[in-house]
Design an enzyme around this catalytic site. Structure first.
Site, PDB file in Angstrom:
ATOM      1  N   GLU A  63      -2.496 -14.514   0.846  1.00 39.10           N
ATOM      2  CA  GLU A  63      -3.143 -13.416   1.465  1.00 39.10           C
ATOM      3  C   GLU A  63      -3.899 -12.763   0.315  1.00 39.10           C
ATOM      4  O   GLU A  63      -3.576 -12.496  -0.669  1.00 39.10           O
ATOM      5  CB  GLU A  63      -2.566 -12.560   2.310  1.00 39.10           C
ATOM      6  CG  GLU A  63      -1.426 -11.720   1.702  1.00 39.10           C
ATOM      7  CD  GLU A  63      -1.741 -10.536   1.240  1.00 39.10           C
ATOM      8  OE1 GLU A  63      -3.098  -9.957   1.718  1.00 39.10           O
ATOM      9  OE2 GLU A  63      -1.174  -9.874   0.430  1.00 39.10           O
ATOM     10  N   GLY A  64      -5.161 -12.297   0.831  1.00 40.02           N
ATOM     11  CA  GLY A  64      -5.918 -11.792  -0.155  1.00 40.02           C
ATOM     12  C   GLY A  64      -6.199 -10.300  -0.368  1.00 40.02           C
ATOM     13  O   GLY A  64      -6.682  -9.755  -1.515  1.00 40.02           O
ATOM     14  N   GLN A  65      -5.428  -9.629   0.492  1.00 34.50           N
ATOM     15  CA  GLN A  65      -5.404  -8.185   0.502  1.00 34.50           C
ATOM     16  C   GLN A  65      -4.689  -7.520  -0.968  1.00 34.50           C
ATOM     17  O   GLN A  65      -5.157  -6.398  -1.267  1.00 34.50           O
ATOM     18  CB  GLN A  65      -4.588  -7.845   1.739  1.00 34.50           C
ATOM     19  CG  GLN A  65      -5.294  -7.838   3.020  1.00 34.50           C
ATOM     20  CD  GLN A  65      -6.666  -7.330   3.213  1.00 34.50           C
ATOM     21  OE1 GLN A  65      -6.747  -5.992   3.323  1.00 34.50           O
ATOM     22  NE2 GLN A  65      -7.796  -7.999   3.228  1.00 34.50           N
ATOM     23  N   SER A  90      -6.530  -2.717   9.029  1.00 36.88           N
ATOM     24  CA  SER A  90      -7.205  -2.720  10.334  1.00 36.88           C
ATOM     25  C   SER A  90      -8.549  -3.194  10.446  1.00 36.88           C
ATOM     26  O   SER A  90      -8.799  -4.177  11.392  1.00 36.88           O
ATOM     27  CB  SER A  90      -7.027  -1.324  10.854  1.00 36.88           C
ATOM     28  OG  SER A  90      -5.901  -0.941  10.879  1.00 36.88           O
ATOM     29  N   CYS A 144       2.268  -2.169   2.379  1.00 42.86           N
ATOM     30  CA  CYS A 144       3.209  -2.121   3.642  1.00 42.86           C
ATOM     31  C   CYS A 144       4.667  -3.094   3.317  1.00 42.86           C
ATOM     32  O   CYS A 144       5.307  -2.938   4.098  1.00 42.86           O
ATOM     33  CB  CYS A 144       2.465  -2.674   4.592  1.00 42.86           C
ATOM     34  SG  CYS A 144       1.687  -4.264   4.678  1.00 42.86           S
ATOM     35  N   GLN A 166      -5.326  -4.191  -3.503  1.00 42.90           N
ATOM     36  CA  GLN A 166      -4.247  -3.098  -3.455  1.00 42.90           C
ATOM     37  C   GLN A 166      -3.929  -2.734  -5.003  1.00 42.90           C
ATOM     38  O   GLN A 166      -3.878  -1.799  -5.374  1.00 42.90           O
ATOM     39  CB  GLN A 166      -3.048  -3.599  -2.647  1.00 42.90           C
ATOM     40  CG  GLN A 166      -3.422  -3.410  -1.051  1.00 42.90           C
ATOM     41  CD  GLN A 166      -2.112  -4.427  -0.421  1.00 42.90           C
ATOM     42  OE1 GLN A 166      -1.690  -5.263  -0.965  1.00 42.90           O
ATOM     43  NE2 GLN A 166      -2.412  -4.254   1.018  1.00 42.90           N
TER      44      GLN A 166
END
Length: 435
Positions: free
Chosen positions: A114-116, A194, A50, A120
């Site tokens: 941030e770990g996202q 989400s 994103c 990804q």
């Protein structure tokens, strides 16, 4: 062949442009194969999130690779190249490796730490493997990047203190709504972002969490995993859920608006919309509804309080980890690059020894077999001992910056061809046995 990164992110482009440049689904697959099939590229993987779109490629030429990748990004995103190129950044060779490791460690994220991003990158890695667009070089680079990211999070506090995009967004929501415990929340979507939002809201003590998703069963599973009262609804029930919720978090990955102003009715209380999607899920027109506040990625751009909460020490520690890992990776890559030359040198020496032994056998046909074997063993030992020190030393020298010059000198002095199949195959076997 060298590693090239061409991309744009929240650091280089406005969110409106990132929305237009985002690629997913079939468009992502088409871009992946288009890059892989262009003339200057042998391997590629694409990270598309994103807040960033980055193409990782192994190229034979810098300028040709940059031009080809930039043009394909423009073609598949629909953003004119002239407009897109103003926001693209390019990293090559050592700087490309450093950038990939920094991204994996969370240093380049919208909210530092941030770990996202690790998930990804892992997703991009798997997609490239499944689509056969990745080879040895990018396989090793991305695998190492994932290890670097894990190490950064394990050894430092960079992912603590709510340092995630969701956490920062909920902090902003709290400023509008007040304390979040007991609030009714609606989460639209059931993907990784989400799911993180739902889990964070659960830990924050939300009174009820409603999950809306196009795939109802997925929403049911997510709701069942939460520790506060939660339930799943279908997307056609969204309007009623919007009226009942205090806090709405949306991140669906849809190509059009999911929530529009005409879906809302005016009510006598505050509501907060947190839009984490790109393209945006929520129509900006919802701000016109009394009591409604909206924050998207543009607003969260300035929410770097999380980095301050982490503390500069953790960030500096991660930077040191990245620096050390880049040095180690490049040293290993340079040492591996000289392996075919070393193999070619040893192969040439073996060929010379074999030729001379055959000549000896021709000149002395009556030589005793035992004596011949002893002579052959002695000559081979002499050749091995003469080659041992220079080949070990050239590997050591090759690990340093500029070390490829020593391999070049060996090739020139001895007339070596390290691209011969047997040299490459043996070098691969040697390197593989050492990992």
């Amino acid at each position: 062949m060298s590693v090239l990164v061409v991309g744009l992110s929240h650091r280089s482009a406005p969110v409106a442009l990132l929305e237009r440049a985002a690629v997913s689904g079939d468009d992502l697959l088409k871009l992946l194969h288009s890059v892989r099939d262009c003339g200057h590229v042998s391997e590629t993987a694409i990270v598309s999130t994103c807040n960033r779109v980055e193409v990782y490629a192994v190229v034979d030429r810098f300028h040709g690779g940059v031009t080809a990748v930039s043009e394909l990004l423009a073609l598949h995103s629909g953003v004119p190249l002239e407009e897109l190129s103003r926001h693209l950044y390019v990293h090559y060779e050592e700087r490309a490796v450093q950038h990939v490791f920094a991204v994996a460690s969370g240093l380049d994220s919208m909210v530092v730490g941030e770990g996202q991003i690790l998930g990804q990158i892992r997703q991009a890695f798997k997609l490239a493997q499944d689509e056969h667009t990745i080879g040895r070089d990018l396989h090793d680079l991305l695998q190492r990047a994932l290890r670097v990211g894990k190490r950064a999070h394990h050894e430092t506090g960079i992912d603590q203190a709510g340092a995630s995009l969701v956490s920062v967004g909920l902090q902003v929501a709290g400023k509008h709504l007040g304390p979040l415990p007991g609030r009714r929340a609606l989460v639209v979507g059931a993907g990784s972002m989400s799911s993180l939002a739902a889990a964070t809201l659960s830990r924050a003590g939300a009174g009820e969490i409603v999950i809306a998703n196009r795939t109802y069963d997925t929403a049911v599973r997510l709701a069942a995993s939460l520790e506060v009262p939660a339930r799943a609804i279908r997307m056609d029930e969204l309007a009623d859920a919007l009226a009942a919720a205090d806090l709405i978090v949306s991140c669906t990955g849809a190509t059009g608006r999911v929530i529009t102003a005409d879906m809302l009715t005016a009510i006598d209380r505050k509501r907060f919309f947190l839009d984490l999607a790109l393209p945006h899920d929520v129509d900006p027109g919802v701000r016109e509804v009394p009591g409604v506040e909206l924050a998207g990625l543009d607003e969260l751009r300035v929410a770097q309080e999380a980095a301050k909460a982490i503390g500069p020490e953790a960030v500096e520690q991660v930077k040191r980890i990245v620096c050390d890992e880049v040095s180690a990776y490049l040293s290993a890559a340079r040492a591996a690059a000289v392996a075919p030359t070393v193999v070619a040198l040893r192969s040439k020496a073996a060929e010379v020894v074999d030729a001379e032994l055959a000549r000896l056998a021709g000149r002395l046909p009556d030589i005793d077999e035992r004596a011949y074997k002893e002579i052959a063993q002695t000559v081979r030992r002499v050749a091995d001992k003469l080659l041992h020190a220079p080949t070990v030393r050239v590997k050591e020298l090759a690990a340093a910056p500029g070390g490829d010059a020593y391999a070049d000198a060996l090739r020139e002095l001895f007339g070596l061809d390290p691209s011969r199949p047997e040299a490459v195959a043996r070098a691969d076997n040697i390197e593989g046995s050492q990992t």
